[in-house]
Structures are given as structure tokens and as C-alpha cells.
Design an enzyme around this catalytic site. Structure first.
Site, PDB file in Angstrom:
ATOM      1  CG  LEU A 267      38.872  38.572  44.435  1.00 42.69           C
ATOM      2  CD1 LEU A 267      39.485  37.537  43.426  1.00 42.69           C
ATOM      3  CD2 LEU A 267      37.147  39.135  44.555  1.00 42.69           C
TER       4      LEU A 267
ATOM      5  CG  ASN B 157      41.873  46.957  46.511  1.00 39.56           C
ATOM      6  OD1 ASN B 157      42.099  45.390  45.654  1.00 39.56           O
ATOM      7  ND2 ASN B 157      40.829  47.375  47.355  1.00 39.56           N
TER       8      ASN B 157
ATOM      9  CG  ASP C 173      34.654  49.934  41.090  1.00 39.53           C
ATOM     10  OD1 ASP C 173      35.907  49.430  41.955  1.00 39.53           O
ATOM     11  OD2 ASP C 173      34.603  50.668  41.494  1.00 39.53           O
TER      12      ASP C 173
END
Length: 418
Positions: A65, A96, A306
């Protein structure tokens, strides 16, 4: 919110109402009554939708996000709203961001940003500090804070001994280790699947071997250590076979595949459109068919969008330089309906909850209402107008879809498409 959902066909093999069309009366987040033409003397809100189907809430095991650090790509609040409108009652958030989610305070932060949303957010903690592959992160502390698994997003852990130690250590608290498979040395400067298409286009190739070699190594480590391993977003026929053989040995290994690898192939690269630049790369039709077979025979446990928003500055540029990734929440169900049977899709969109240690509520009286509302009928084309994410880097633009998600009821909240 208290309401009655009218004339809903239940898709839930765990429910005695499976494949039946019924009404659901929901009070304070719990399914109070299921039956035909339920009365509504108190004039509760009613939901009536065309060809309505209802299943257990869907779960996406790999969602990026951006927040914190990359809010220009996506925020947690908007991302969860997109997930809800796309039919997902829960997502696993990849670590990440900036900073990387590699400690207890970062887990607490992203959870706090998700408070009040209909879609629940479950953080994945980084396996190594700053996802650099050198030292293990604070796995136990993150587990206690609410992390459901540990992995470095789209990064192969080259240090085999560190992965061995992680698998051994995580067993002390029943932790799930995520082991992404792509050898960075074999990949080199590759940007597309190594094959006829990459050769014709003059793009540097990434051979299937880059994935399969790491899958084989990681399964050997799992066999040695024990524990639980999840291999995300596999993309080749050989990977499916390796995992099938490992499961036959009794290893606790699970795996996922992304929607785009089930639907698209490297033939899409002919126009050098960077929306199709993903990791692992889109493979051949033979690999795609092997993945679909792996879904149907149970080797592949779950499907993920994904979802990975990338800002236009890093996506709309030369193919070699563009970042990998596509958004996928909004298009997930409609794309899957073009290649798989409905009950298989629902199974693969719900099975991940038990693997990641979450509640799995059957559709039954007295159970918590965690529901996805959708229709499997209707053909349409996915366009920019269908994108609610802040980033627009969808590999499914102008792709034909079948069926669509209406939304969800979860956490006592109803979230539907306008």
C-alpha cells in the site's frame, strides 16, 4: 449495522446452506437468522442486488500500500477501501514501506492506521532488518504485536544459513516464514521471461531456472529444519511440480499464485507496455496452464492479487528502467472468472486465512458475519474508470472480465460499490 441481505445464493461448502438461495439477518456483526423470506417488522436496512452470491470473506495474502513513506502511491485508508469494494474482508500487508515494517512499533503503526475499516489489515513483518538479507528482524516481538508472517517482499534471501536459522527460530512461536524465490544472480539484468518473446523484442531474459533453483533450495532447507514455509507468487510449471513433491513428503509448505500469472502471458509485452512488467515476470502459456492445473489439483493453496501500486514517474518510462508491479485488487475476481470455476475461485480466495492464522467463519447462524457479496455473471471490460486506487498501473486495463464483486460486510460494517 443491522440489516437483512435478501435472496443471496450461498457459496460455502462449510455451510449447510451451501448452494441455496436464502435471506440473512445480521445483528451487531453476527448472523442471527438464515432462511427464506425472513420477516422485517423493525424495518431494518435491506440489501437486494442482482444475482447476488455470498461467500465467506475473501483474503488477499500479498498487498502493498505504500504508507508509510510512499503515500503518493497509496494510503492505508484508501487501500483498505479499495479492498473492501473489491470483495476482500482481509489483506496481508507487505512490509515494503519506508521505513520497512521490521519491528514492533512499525507493526503497531500500520495497524493503528487501519482502525475503523471494514477490511481488516494483517501486517507481514520483514524477515530481515530493513529487508537487507543480513540479520534477522525482531520476529518474536512482531508476532506478539500482530504480524501474521515474515518475509522480505520480492527479495530472495541469498544467505541459506540465515533462512535455516529463521525456520528453526520461528518454530518456537509457530511463525510462518515467507520465502520468495528468484535468484538475483541468475536473473541478472533480466526484465522479462527468457524465451521467444524476449528474444524477439531484444529484452534481457529471466529464465525459469532463476525461480526453480531457489524453490528447490528452500524446500531442502525446510525438509532439514521443519517449520512452516510459504512460497509466494510462483510462476513456472517446474515450481508447481517441486512443491507438489514436497507436499507428498509431508513438508509444511504452502504457495500462492498471482491473478496476472493465471490470466496473462509474456505475449503481452509486444508493445513494451510497462504495466506488464512484474516480478516474477509473465511467463509462457504452457506455464500459465500448469499454474491453473496446480490450482485445480490443490498444489497451489491460494490466489493473490499481488497488488503493488507504483507511481507514474516510476512506471511510465523505458521498459528496462520501470519498476515492477501492478495493482490488482479491483480486477482480481472479474479476471479469475475468465479462467476458473466459481467454487474454485472462492476456495482459493478464502483458504489463505487458516494458513496465515486467521479466523475462518462459516456462513451459519450464530457465527460472526464476515461476508463477500458478488455476482459471477455479466461480461464487461476493465477500464480506468473502474480503478479506485491512487495509482493506475493495472496490467488488466482494457481486459474482458466476467462477474464482479459488490463489496463486503465485515467488522459490523457494510461497504458496497456506489
Amino acid at each position: 449495522m443491522n440489516l437483512i441481505i435478501r435472496a443471496a445464493k450461498i457459496i460455502d461448502p462449510q455451510s449447510k446452506f451451501h448452494d441455496k438461495t436464502v435471506d440473512l439477518h445480521i445483528e451487531n456483526g453476527t448472523i442471527l437468522k438464515i432462511g427464506s423470506t425472513l420477516p422485517n417488522p423493525d424495518k431494518r436496512k435491506e440489501i437486494k442486488l442482482d444475482n447476488l452470491h455470498v461467500s465467506q470473506g475473501w483474503f488477499d495474502s500479498s498487498v502493498s500500500l505504500g504508507e508509510p513513506g510512499f503515500e503518493d502511491r497509496e494510503t492505508i485508508a484508501n487501500g483498505l477501501n479499495v479492498a473492501a469494494k473489491s470483495g476482500f474482508t482481509a489483506i496481508a500487508l507487505q512490509p515494503n514501506s519506508l521505513p520497512i515494517i521490521d519491528n514492533q512499533s512499525q507493526v503497531n503503526f500500520v495497524q493503528s492506521r487501519a482502525n475503523g475499516s471494514a477490511t481488516q489489515l494483517f501486517p507481514i513483518g520483514a524477515l530481515t532488518k530493513n529487508s537487507e538479507g543480513k540479520d534477522l528482524a525482531e520476529l518474536y516481538d512482531m508476532k506478539n504485536a500482530g504480524a501474521v508472517a515474515f518475509g522480505d517482499y520480492n527479495k530472495h534471501l541469498e544467505n541459506a544459513n540465515l533462512l535455516k536459522i529463521a525456520l528453526q527460530y520461528a518454530q518456537d512461536f509457530d511463525g510462518l516464514v515467507i520465502a520468495y524465490a528468484q535468484d538475483s544472480n541468475i536473473k541478472g539484468n533480466g526484465v522479462a521471461n527468457e524465451g521467444i518473446v524476449s528474444t524477439r523484442l531484444g529484452l534481457k531474459g529471466i529464465p525459469n531456472l532463476a525461480e526453480e533453483l531457489v524453490v528447490a533450495r528452500n524446500l531442502f532447507l525446510l525438509e532439514y529444519t521443519g517449520g512452516k514455509m510459504h512460497i509466494p507468487t510462483i510462476s513456472t510449471a517446474k515450481s508447481v511440480q517441486l512443491i507438489k513433491e514436497a507436499k507428498a513428503k509431508g513438508l509444511q509448505v504452502t504457495c500462492s499464485v498471482s491473478v496476472h500469472h493465471l490470466v496473462l502471458t509474456d505475449g503481452k509485452l509486444d508493445g513494451f507496455d510497462t504495466r506488464y512488467k512484474v516480478t516474477p515476470p509473465l511467463r509462457t502459456d504452457a506455464d500459465r496452464k500448469a499454474l491453473l492445473k496446480g490450482i485445480k489439483d490443490g498444489t497451489i493453496d491460494m490466489v493473490t492479487s499481488d497488488h503493488n501500486p507504483i507511481d507514474i514517474e516510476h512506471k511510465k518510462m523505458e521498459f528496462d528502467l520501470a519498476k515492477n508491479g501492478t495493482i490488482g485488487l479491483e480486477s482480481a475476481f472479474g479476471a479469475l472468472m475468465t479462467v476458473l470455476p466459481l467454487e474454485t475461485i472462492v476456495e482459493k480466495l478464502t483458504a489463505g486465512k487458516s494458513i496465515f492464522g486467521m479466523e475462518n467463519n462459516a456462513i451459519a447462524e450464530g457465527e460472526k458475519a464476515s461476508l463477500t457479496l458478488f455476482t459471477p455473471e455479466g461480461n464487461w471490460v476493465f477500464t480506468k474508470e473502474n480503478i479506485q486506487s491512487k495509482s493506475k498501473n493495472s496490467a488488466f486495463l482494457n481486459t474482458k472480465m466476467t462477474g464482479r464483486a459488490y463489496g463486503i460486510y465485515n467488522q459490523g460494517k457494510l461497504s458496497l460499490h456506489e
